[in-house]
Design a protein around this motif. Structure first.
Motif, PDB file in Angstrom:
ATOM      1  N   HIS A  24      -6.115   1.965  -5.183  1.00 23.84           N
ATOM      2  CA  HIS A  24      -7.034   0.821  -5.222  1.00 23.84           C
ATOM      3  C   HIS A  24      -6.447  -0.412  -5.896  1.00 23.84           C
ATOM      4  N   ASP A  25      -5.512  -0.222  -6.825  1.00 23.96           N
ATOM      5  CA  ASP A  25      -4.961  -1.360  -7.570  1.00 23.96           C
ATOM      6  C   ASP A  25      -3.538  -1.729  -7.153  1.00 23.96           C
ATOM      7  N   LEU A  26      -3.128  -1.348  -5.956  1.00 25.82           N
ATOM      8  CA  LEU A  26      -1.794  -1.749  -5.501  1.00 25.82           C
ATOM      9  C   LEU A  26      -1.629  -3.264  -5.515  1.00 25.82           C
ATOM     10  N   GLY A  27      -2.714  -3.982  -5.257  1.00 24.83           N
ATOM     11  CA  GLY A  27      -2.629  -5.434  -5.249  1.00 24.83           C
ATOM     12  C   GLY A  27      -2.221  -6.020  -6.580  1.00 24.83           C
ATOM     13  N   VAL A  28      -2.487  -5.295  -7.675  1.00 23.51           N
ATOM     14  CA  VAL A  28      -2.139  -5.793  -9.003  1.00 23.51           C
ATOM     15  C   VAL A  28      -0.617  -5.875  -9.164  1.00 23.51           C
ATOM     16  N   LEU A  29       0.115  -5.022  -8.444  1.00 26.93           N
ATOM     17  CA  LEU A  29       1.578  -5.071  -8.519  1.00 26.93           C
ATOM     18  C   LEU A  29       2.130  -6.401  -8.014  1.00 26.93           C
TER      19      LEU A  29
END
Length: 436
Positions: free
Chosen positions: A173-178
């Motif tokens: 769910h938080d791949l975008g934070v990378l």
């Protein structure tokens, strides 16, 4: 943001932040290009078989790549399903929240079973390995949130195959934070106004990366997109409400909050979380919250012997009272038909409804500023009561900050003060920005 477009300066296929983290990982373990890497003009940038490391960063970051770089890498000791199982088992043994969930299900095996059939294509394994090595706190958060999501899925009666889809959505769910500037994870880095566009876009980024693999059901994509939505429509990126949020999206939005509280607070996380879920019952799915609250009660009892958190309550009460009084004063200076003329979808309508809802929730909890002064006098010597009052204050101030952030995000033109209603909201936001 109501569509699925990304900010023009956010390129998930050629993100300098992700590329920097990837080559940083490659400095620590062997990463080899198992196919040549080309730019979008067909120029070869890296030969097949080349060892990847940070010395390649400057060459790669200057070009738009023909394909995402993590499709063409062979990585030593990557995150794979056995590694995930081992990491989650360690989490269950070492951390309070996963241990509590496993106990509630009777065995850790039930919590881990959906992971065994989890799809993990090479590009996703690469991103997770970058996360594990370069952003370990984000990796741990993803694992912990995944255990909460699986628990809620099992309690909701989902089949194991559906729980595997849910586990994938929670893990990724938080791949975008990378792809965001790592500075934004610093709690002292305050992101407001137009700067919030990348933060608001990260569920969209993650959803697009998951869709690109064609390895996961659509339900996983949509759930990832919805993991910051709220049942009352106050979330992002699409401000969905109620039935518009999918069942898996509801699980993820609650799992995100549950995991975040146990990660953020060392002192009294169960009491804090219990209070927030009760105080914000319109934001979270009641049927799922009902699976969590009973688990927190025993933890709350254990936490009750800790030091009280009531010392900062008087200042919190004062700030809340000032915030509501400031808004009431600004409204009083407007024509009587302002609300009707501005409309529910305006900045004025949004601020007025959200501040009104917050006041109503505080009144229902017996914690409105006009009640708390008398209550504080009655609670002298009651450590648990004083702690809860302080927690109510902190949560209410956090919600004021959320209203401020949402106003800046949705109506960046407020500072123009084009109408009296916009001016009132802008003046309240200016007050909140100075005080909170």
């Amino acid at each position: 943001m109501t569509d699925l477009s990304l900010p023009p300066d956010l390129d998930i296929e050629n993100s300098p932040h992700y590329l920097r983290a990837l080559v940083g990982m490659a400095d620590q373990r062997t990463v080899v290009a198992d196919a040549a890497i080309y730019n979008d003009n067909g120029i070869k940038l890296v030969e097949k078989g080349t060892r990847i490391d940070s010395r390649l960063y400057d060459r790669l970051v200057q070009h738009k790549l023909r394909e995402p770089i993590d499709r063409h890498l062979s990585i030593e000791n990557p995150v794979d399903v056995p590694a995930l199982l081992a990491a989650c088992q360690a989490l269950i043994e070492e951390e309070t929240l996963p241990h509590m969930l496993a106990e509630a299900l009777g065995a850790s095996a039930r919590l881990l079973a959906p992971l065994r059939s989890l799809p993990l294509p090479a590009s996703m394994a690469c991103k997770l390995t970058v996360m594990r090595d370069q952003r370990p706190e984000l990796f741990q958060h993803s694992l912990q949130m995944m255990t909460v999501a699986i628990f809620l899925g099992i309690k909701s009666g989902l089949a194991e195959r559906e729980c595997s889809t849910l586990a994938a959505a929670a893990l990724l769910h938080d791949l975008g934070v990378l792809h965001m500037d790592p500075a934004w994870s610093d709690p002292d880095h305050k992101v407001v106004g137009a700067q919030r566009k990348h933060l608001v876009a990260h569920p969209i980024s993650a959803m697009l990366m998951i869709r690109d693999t064609q390895a996961y059901p659509r339900a996983a994509e949509v759930a990832v997109l919805e993991h910051h939505e709220r049942m009352d429509g106050s979330g992002y990126p699409r401000a969905l409400a109620g039935a518009d949020i999918t069942p898996m999206g509801r699980i993820l939005l609650l799992a995100e909050v549950v995991a975040a509280f146990y990660e953020k607070y060392d002192d009294m996380p169960a009491q804090r979380l219990s209070l927030v879920l009760r105080l914000n019952h319109r934001k979270f799915p009641a049927a799922l919250v009902a699976f969590i609250l009973p688990l927190l009660q025993e933890e709350v009892a254990r936490e009750s012997a800790l030091m009280p958190l009531g010392n900062d309550a008087p200042r919190q009460i004062e700030l809340l009272a000032e915030a509501f009084a400031c808004w009431d004063q600004l409204k009083a200076g407007l024509p009587a038909d302002t609300a009707a003329r501005a409309g529910a979808g305006s900045a004025f309508g949004f601020a007025d409804s959200r501040l009104g809802a917050l006041q109503k929730a505080l009144i229902e909890a017996g914690s409105h500023p006009r009640h708390l002064g008398e209550l504080m006098a009655q609670l002298q010597g009651d450590a648990i009561g004083l702690a809860e009052v302080a927690l109510v204050g902190r949560e209410a101030l956090w919600q004021l900050q959320s209203i401020l952030n949402a106003c800046h995000r949705r109506w960046p033109q407020l500072s123009d003060r084009a109408t009296p209603a916009d001016a009132a909201v802008a003046d309240w936001c200016d007050w909140a920005l100075r005080k909170l």
